[in-house]
Structure formats: C-alpha cells, structure tokens
Design an enzyme around this catalytic site. Structure first.
Site, PDB file in Angstrom:
ATOM      1  N   HIS A   9       0.838  -1.205   0.000  1.00 57.03           N
ATOM      2  CA  HIS A   9       0.000   0.000   0.000  1.00 57.03           C
ATOM      3  C   HIS A   9       0.873   1.255   0.000  1.00 57.03           C
ATOM      4  CE1 HIS A   9       1.009   0.911   4.189  1.00 57.03           C
ATOM      5  NE2 HIS A   9       0.899  -0.389   4.423  1.00 57.03           N
ATOM      6  N   GLU A  82      -1.880  -7.301   7.212  1.00 51.67           N
ATOM      7  CA  GLU A  82      -0.556  -7.270   7.816  1.00 51.67           C
ATOM      8  C   GLU A  82      -0.524  -8.143   9.065  1.00 51.67           C
ATOM      9  OE1 GLU A  82       2.434  -7.252   7.590  1.00 51.67           O
ATOM     10  OE2 GLU A  82       3.031  -5.158   7.285  1.00 51.67           O
TER      11      GLU A  82
END
Length: 209
Positions: A9, A82
């Site tokens: 990202h 994550e």
C-alpha cells in the site's frame, strides 16, 4: 504461467509518524496516493484478471488508485492483512523500544523467538500467508494477478516462495510504500522472482514504514 504482481500500500500517516501499524489503520498521505497512482501508470498495460486486496483501508484505497478506471474482480480478504501487532498497534517505534525492547529486538532479529502481546506470532502469521497464497494458486494457474498488501506480509510471502525458514524473513529487499514484486509461477511449480522491492515509479524514494 501465473504472474503475481505484489504491491505494498501507499505511505500512510502512521508511516510518517513511525507508528506500528498492523491490523489497525491510518489514512494514506497525499504522497502515498500519488505513488499508488504512479504504480498504476506503470502497470497500465498489464492485463490483470483479478485483484486480491487486504481488508485494511490503506490497502483497499491503494488498490483503487492503482487500478484507476479499470473494472476487475476485486477480492478483499482478511488473510491478506498485515501481521497483527497486538498491544504495539499505534505506538511509535520509540515507545515500544522503551517498554518492550527485548521483544522488539526479537521481532527484527529472531522472529522465531518473538512472543506477541495480543498479536500474531510469526509461525501463526506464516500459516496465514500460506493460506492466502494457496487461495490464489487454487484459483489461478495462468494470467496476471495483482495483490495489494503490506510490507511484512510481502516479506513473508517472498520468504515462503524462496522456501526459507522464518529466521530469514528480513533478508530480502526493503518493501517501501507501493514497492512492487513480480513472481512467475509455472504449472509445474517452478518459481521465478523477477522483481522485488521495485520502487522506480515512486515520486519520492525516501523510505517510510
């Protein structure tokens, strides 16, 4: 031949503040959004069949910026999130260093010895990343697939593809914001990592968390 395009990202507010960011979220910065758009321009001629995305907003917004006006199957799944950092979430690196220095050292130097406080251990995280990879490989044997996820997720995924133990997790190229990895996976299982840590498209090359 399946080709995986794996992107982190864009830069977030917590990245700038050096805050630990796992399952919690903070917004993309203007630079993070611009770098995601720049990656989209770099990949504009790649014919993607599908995009897989972490459910974290920073990953979703980055994927949307990469795709621009392209309409593709857009699959969000928690397995692409994550690593969960538990009690460290939202704290700065300096704050964690003050309160949990030994475990922070283990996190980076001996990940197999790291014991989380409310988060994920690296063996549990590795198992989740393997499940995420299996989901993609079960559904796609050829074509181009885009995956938008997170730095440690990408490091673990590459570590798995390299058939290395957890202790080797950090021994790969730094995953800067919107960094790109490209992996070919043949039907016979042969794997070729063509790129990792590629940030040539980025407007700024400075590192961020």
């Amino acid at each position: 031949m399946l080709t995986l395009y794996i992107a982190r990202h864009g830069q977030t507010e917590w990245n700038i503040e050096k805050r630990m960011q796992g399952w919690e979220n903070s917004n993309l910065t203007n630079l993070g959004l611009a770098n995601a758009q720049a990656l989209g321009k770099k990949l504009k001629d790649v014919d993607f069949q599908v995009v897989y995305v972490s459910t974290s907003e920073r990953a979703v917004h980055s994927a949307q910026a990469i795709l621009q006006d392209r309409v593709l199957p857009f699959i969000k799944d928690d397995r692409f999130r994550e690593i969960g950092l538990g009690s460290w979430e939202g704290k700065t690196y300096a704050e964690v260093q003050q309160t949990d220095a030994d475990m922070l050292k283990a996190y980076f130097d001996q990940p197999d010895q790291y014991i989380p406080n409310g988060g994920e251990s690296f063996p549990a995280f590795e198992s989740r990343v393997r499940q995420a990879l299996k989901q993609i490989l079960d559904n796609h044997r050829e074509g181009n697939v885009l995956l938008v996820s997170h730095s440690v997720f990408i490091l673990m995924l590459l570590n798995i593809l390299k058939k290395r133990p957890i202790q080797e997790l950090w021994n790969s190229a730094y995953v800067s914001d919107t960094a790109l990895a490209v992996v070919n996976i043949a039907e016979n299982g042969n794997i070729a990592i063509l790129k990792e840590g590629d940030g040539e498209h980025r407007i700024k090359q400075e590192q961020s968390w």
